[in-house]
Design an enzyme around this catalytic site. Sequence first.
Site, short mmCIF file in Angstrom:
data_model
loop_
_atom_site.label_atom_id
_atom_site.label_comp_id
_atom_site.label_asym_id
_atom_site.label_seq_id
_atom_site.Cartn_x
_atom_site.Cartn_y
_atom_site.Cartn_z
N LYS A 80 0.85 -1.19 0.00
CA LYS A 80 0.00 0.00 0.00
C LYS A 80 0.88 1.24 0.00
O LYS A 80 1.86 1.31 0.75
CB LYS A 80 -0.91 -0.02 1.23
CG LYS A 80 -1.99 1.06 1.23
CD LYS A 80 -2.95 0.88 2.42
CE LYS A 80 -4.01 1.96 2.48
NZ LYS A 80 -4.89 1.80 3.65
N SER A 155 -9.77 2.08 2.48
CA SER A 155 -8.89 2.83 1.60
C SER A 155 -7.89 1.94 0.88
O SER A 155 -7.31 2.35 -0.11
CB SER A 155 -8.12 3.86 2.42
OG SER A 155 -7.25 3.22 3.34
N SER A 179 -9.94 -0.31 6.75
CA SER A 179 -9.35 -0.20 5.42
C SER A 179 -8.64 -1.45 4.92
O SER A 179 -8.24 -1.51 3.75
CB SER A 179 -8.39 0.98 5.36
OG SER A 179 -9.11 2.18 5.47
#
Lengths: 501, 498
Positions: A80, A155, A179
């Site tokens: 990420k 996210s 997330s």
Amino acid sequence: MTDLIRKTAAELADLMASKQASSVEITQAHLDRITAVDGDVRAFLHVDTEGALAQAKAVDDKRAAGEQLAPLAGVPLALKDVLTQEGVPTTAGSKILEGWKPPYDATVVKRLKAAGIVILGKTNMDEFAMGSSTENSAYGTTHNPWDLTRIPGGSGGGSSAAISAYEAPLAIGTDTGGSIRQPGAFTGTVGVKPTYGGTSRYGLIALASSLDTPGPCARTTLDAALLHEAIAGYDPMDSTSINQPVPAVVEAARNGDVAGLRIGVVKELGGDGYQPGVEARFHEAVELLTKLGAEVVEVSCPHFQYALPAYYLILPSEASSNLAKFDAMRYGLRVGDDGENSAEKVTALSREAGFGAEVKRRIILGTHALSSGYYDAYYGQAQKVRTLIARDFANAYEQVDVLVSPATPTTAFAIGDRIDDPIAMYKNDLCTIPSNLAGNAAASFPCGLADEDGLPVGFHVMAPVLRDDLLYKVGGALESALAEQWGGVLMTKAPELEVTR
Amino acid sequence: MTAAVLEINDALATYDPVMGLEVHVELNTRSKMFCGCPTEFGAPPNTQTCPVCLGLPGALPVVNAKAVEAAIKIGLALNCEIAEWCRFARKNYFYPDMPKNFQTSQYDEPIAFNGWTEVAVDGATYRIEMERAHMEEDTGKATHVGGATGRIHGATHSLVDYNRAGIPLIEIVTKTIEVPGDKAAAVARAYVAMLRDLLFSLGVSDVRMDQGSLRADVNVSLKPSGSTALGTRTETKNVNSFRSVERAVTYEITRQAAVLSSGGKILQETRHWHEDTGITTAGREKSDADDYRYFPEPDLVPVAPSREWVEELRATLPEAPSVRRARLQEEWGFTDLEMRDAVNGNALELIVSTVELGVPPAAAKKWWLGELARAANDSGTELDALPVGPAEVAEVQKLVDDGTLNDKLARQVFEGLLAGEGTPAEIIEKRGLALVSDDSALLEAIDRAIAANPDVVEKVNSGKPAAAGALIGAVMKDMRGQADAAKVRQLLNEKLGI
């Protein structure tokens, strides 16, 4: 070996150990897959082809030299974009960090490298991890591989999409309010939020410091556990890191025995507002666990109803302070630096251009919630709610070993569907937020497809602080029982992506 | 612009001053408050930085345990309570030399609070109540280039050095100090001087005001004589010498008195101190609504010093400087003036060390406050920077005691030492300084003196033994000072039969 991308991380590790495949081959296969499908999925913001192949070759050389390697050495992973990786662009999904190459590795990244795990590149995310759909990324929306017209969750949409599109067997996400788990649920994959402090935040670009937790994303419970073990553990660079041994997660995932385990269904997380197909799959999974010998009771957590508003005061408050450093003076975007504008003006212009609408919304919210005269009414009150929620958990864990609920009220929604309605978007994190506020461990495991839309449903498990092993126990049990029904993990039911290259 | 001021006596006739002092102390820990970067002063810009003190995205602070230890020691030395549990907070504001755009500080939960201390001024003792001592990090240092004044206004650009960013600071805050107005400025000065000595004795700071490791903010307000309602205060920032603290208080009293007596209002503001002109000028207007949006620092776990640790630290505290000074003065038999000279001349510790080497206090005082203080003064160096230390003073004094040197010769030995001519023995050898103790050489000189001064001998013989002094003088002159005067007197008396 054309099916290398369909293998689990554990299987790939075995192939390398028995010299049936090299890390370079495996890495190349995934890089090829990215080239083939990422034009449609858009999971990656940056693919580090050269770096990944170099890491893979280094692992192959070590293995050839007979060196003892860590369990996942040579397995590729998607990272990420909120974790710093030395010399590799890191943006946190924001324009304000465009082009920034951190001079240091996050602790999680250090551990990945030390374990010989090959980092393929950086994945897309909502800007500064603010969002539940990855539509808030400054670099475009990621698409859900199960249905490209849908969002992959947020996210960490990029990370979950990357593993569900077979672009990587493993990914790292971060979970502030869900997330990792919510995108996991939306993409039919496993997403684990470890105990807060169980994985280091050093090098994680902060959204809300008291909530952020890095964790593993994978297609199977065992893969997630292997990755969990590789990144978890005490870090002296993070003051909130817990100086205790990492729970035996791999063992728990392999064993998967829930006989005698007391499971509490949270009464408050279900009913009105929950998609029928989601509720149906959830209750079937609970049934299944009962058949496997688990004891199931209904448990009440009365303060969970205040979790959402408390979260949406605490998060923006911390975020407003954490994001103050982005002043365009030392790194990242700089707008209007023409020699005429003052430093203050340059900062203002850069922030105007560099921050997206959701980020601005939360900065304003947080600034207001912390300001004198409002602190007690907002931030102070939210902290009290946080204590009450932790107490709800403590009470519940006196009766049961783990708590369960659907991971999300609905399945993945369509791109554009909720982007203009922040409150509707926020409600998506109803089930996941309480665990972040209390700092305990939680995970989402695939538990089937909703009847209405054929999209994946996530089964949410919550466990006490540092009992992350219990998550894997439940996940492992559920996964093997469902695999018998489905003839494999849920991901095998995902539609084939059209290869566009 | 110089504002009109009242004469201090006129000001004090109408108004009572109320003060508050905030002193920032840079600790001398080897690493910074929240990271492992070195804290050395004067290194090239931005060479002592890392992701943490640069506030790079993702970096996290970790509290320096040595800084906490120093904070506790300071708290204990100021008779404060030490918190059983306290936290850091974020003070959110924007400033170019602050990398995170918030300062990690302590707000409503300081590590030390509710203390007291005492200062002496003109023989009277004043009790100062302490509000708190809290931990925080220093900011970087901005240099504004291109303007006429060196201030940000008019500058074309600014340079920022983050070496100082993150250096541990302790802010020591008094409660309001209400002392007779004519003593206010002196008490303020004495308080800061006392703190400096205290911090030095604790070993927690270099307490160099010239390097900014000790900085005082001076709050002053006035109220009509006899009134209890507090007036509006001003905060004069970064006053960096004892003398300036005293002058700044006096100036603010006279300035505020002038404003108030002409019907004006005091603005709550920060003020800049101007060393050269001795005045303050308006800085930033500061209202109570100043909103730093403090909240507990989520990146740090609370600090909870165990009671055992606190008691261990209490046991290591040195004698308070004021107490120690009174004890030494008593033991040494110094007058108040001598003691003050020793302290003001930074000679106290040198005298202590010299006395510890066996030198009588009076002799140690004589050399350090006389010969050596003069030499330091002449060469513009600090006393403790001279090439002569307590060990050399003790060696020279030993030679005086055993009759090898007299005071006059000893002074020449010091001169040699200061000039780097070698050890005392080498200097005596090279300069031929030792006292002549050979009786025959002395007797020959006595004979020469008697022969050359028949009139003096006559006087002595006629019943005036005091006249013999002239003969002693003649012998000493003959021996070029290298004779023991007592020995000469003894031999002469024997010779003359007196």
